[in-house]
Design a protein around this motif. Structure first.
Motif, mmCIF file in Angstrom:
data_model
loop_
_atom_site.group_PDB
_atom_site.id
_atom_site.type_symbol
_atom_site.label_atom_id
_atom_site.label_comp_id
_atom_site.label_asym_id
_atom_site.label_seq_id
_atom_site.Cartn_x
_atom_site.Cartn_y
_atom_site.Cartn_z
ATOM 1 N N THR A 104 14.748 -42.323 -22.579
ATOM 2 C CA THR A 104 16.084 -42.480 -23.157
ATOM 3 C C THR A 104 16.047 -43.300 -24.441
ATOM 4 N N GLU A 105 15.324 -44.426 -24.412
ATOM 5 C CA GLU A 105 15.254 -45.299 -25.583
ATOM 6 C C GLU A 105 14.248 -44.803 -26.608
ATOM 7 N N GLY A 106 13.338 -43.931 -26.188
ATOM 8 C CA GLY A 106 12.358 -43.380 -27.107
ATOM 9 C C GLY A 106 11.357 -44.391 -27.618
ATOM 10 N N LYS A 107 10.890 -45.302 -26.723
ATOM 11 C CA LYS A 107 9.926 -46.305 -27.161
ATOM 12 C C LYS A 107 8.991 -46.672 -26.013
ATOM 13 N N ILE A 108 7.828 -47.197 -26.398
ATOM 14 C CA ILE A 108 6.869 -47.690 -25.412
ATOM 15 C C ILE A 108 7.326 -49.068 -24.932
ATOM 16 N N THR A 109 7.482 -49.203 -23.637
ATOM 17 C CA THR A 109 8.008 -50.447 -23.076
ATOM 18 C C THR A 109 6.931 -51.344 -22.485
ATOM 19 N N LYS A 110 5.750 -50.797 -22.216
ATOM 20 C CA LYS A 110 4.696 -51.602 -21.598
ATOM 21 C C LYS A 110 3.343 -50.981 -21.883
ATOM 22 N N TYR A 111 2.353 -51.833 -22.130
ATOM 23 C CA TYR A 111 0.998 -51.326 -22.263
ATOM 24 C C TYR A 111 0.013 -52.406 -21.826
ATOM 25 N N ALA A 112 -1.157 -51.951 -21.376
ATOM 26 C CA ALA A 112 -2.189 -52.865 -20.883
ATOM 27 C C ALA A 112 -3.535 -52.174 -20.978
ATOM 28 N N THR A 113 -4.600 -52.975 -20.902
ATOM 29 C CA THR A 113 -5.938 -52.419 -20.965
ATOM 30 C C THR A 113 -6.873 -53.264 -20.107
ATOM 31 N N ALA A 114 -8.038 -52.711 -19.767
ATOM 32 C CA ALA A 114 -8.981 -53.437 -18.932
ATOM 33 C C ALA A 114 -10.387 -52.891 -19.139
ATOM 34 N N ILE A 115 -11.366 -53.747 -18.943
ATOM 35 C CA ILE A 115 -12.766 -53.345 -18.933
ATOM 36 C C ILE A 115 -13.433 -54.037 -17.747
ATOM 37 N N GLY A 116 -14.505 -53.452 -17.237
ATOM 38 C CA GLY A 116 -15.171 -54.071 -16.103
ATOM 39 C C GLY A 116 -16.526 -53.461 -15.835
#
Length: 294
Positions: A163-175
């Motif tokens: 609806t808002e047309g935007k990214i609301t959350k992001y995250a990343t990980a390595i292991g």
């Protein structure tokens, strides 16, 4: 020639060994009872209840799960004491190999509140990806992917509000994951919170782990949280666990298998900085958990 690659863990299971070591089998805030049974017609029933040791409130749920393995179908219906009706339908390996479809819905008849989450999972050697569509919230589309090779893992997650047309959350990980140990680094909450976890199976009877969280948004005096713990098997039917964090809270857990399918766990949490404080009674917690699996 490279060896065949296993299916990597899902995004939520990155760092699972450390999270389980530090989070499970410490029943310090409630007394819980769980009873599971399975009928010859592939219908599983589960009844659970919990009494909060602080508020004395009691909550519970009853669940029925039907399995149709030849068609990869699982149907689950749950009714809670909060009068929430939950339904889950899972279809696994029917559309294509490695593809799982999952629809979870919840309805509160008293208020009319409802939710629906549709999930698609695709797993292959070296790849584990998921996509979620929260139908009534946003709607919001969330996707995460983990790729793995020779023990190394890289993952990412992002949410998009339609609806808002935007990214609301992001995250990343390595292991990196090996049979005896695992290390995971997370960048969460739009890379404003960073977490590092470590798990080590020292020998067949001893496990150890630690987790540190750094929150860039918190004040400088309290933006780092550290927790370390261990698990020791006393014999094939019992183990003890202990952990302590940088706030001085020490938690102890003891789990005993009384007989096949019957398990009891007891937990205690102590605020070591307030042991001699007469007003610290509420800072110490005790609890228990009983499981009957028929």
């Amino acid at each position: 020639m490279s060896l065949p690659q296993p299916v990597p863990p899902s995004w939520k299971d990155l760092g699972k060994s450390s999270n389980d070591l530090l989070g499970k089998d410490f029943p310090t805030s409630s007394v819980t009872l769980e009873v599971k049974t399975l009928t010859p017609s592939n219908v599983a029933f589960k009844v659970g209840g919990a009494r909060d040791t602080k508020s004395s409130l009691i909550g519970g749920d009853i669940e029925a799960k039907f399995f149709n393995k030849p068609h990869g179908l699982t149907f689950t219906q749950t009714w809670t004491t909060s009068n929430i009706l939950k339904t889950q339908v899972e279809v696994d390996n029917q559309i294509a190999k490695g593809v799982k479809l999952d629809l979870q819905t919840a309805l509160t008849p008293n208020t009319g509140a409802k939710s629906a989450l549709f999930t698609t999972t695709y797993k292959q050697p070296g790849l584990h990806t998921r996509a979620f569509l929260d139908i009534f919230k946003g709607p919001t589309f969330t996707a995460d992917t983990v790729v793995g090779r020779d023990g190394f893992l890289v993952g990412a997650e992002a949410s998009y509000n339609v609806t808002e047309g935007k990214i609301t959350k992001y995250a990343t990980a390595i292991g990196y994951s090996a049979p005896e140990y695992a290390v995971t680094l997370h960048g969460l909450s739009n890379l404003s919170t960073f977490a590092a976890s470590y798990y080590h199976r020292v020998n067949p009877d001893v496990e150890a782990g630690a987790k540190a969280i750094y929150d860039t948004r918190a004040s400088a005096s309290g933006n780092v949280a550290l927790e370390v713990g261990t698990k020791v098997y006393l014999d094939s039917a019992a183990f003890v666990k202990a952990k302590i964090n940088n706030s001085g809270v020490l938690a102890l857990g003891y789990t005993q298998s009384l007989r096949p399918g019957v398990r009891a766990s007891f937990g205690l949490a102590l605020d070591t900085q307030r042991l001699n404080d007469p007003a610290s009674q509420g800072a110490h917690k005790v609890g228990a958990s009983f499981t009957f699996d028929g």
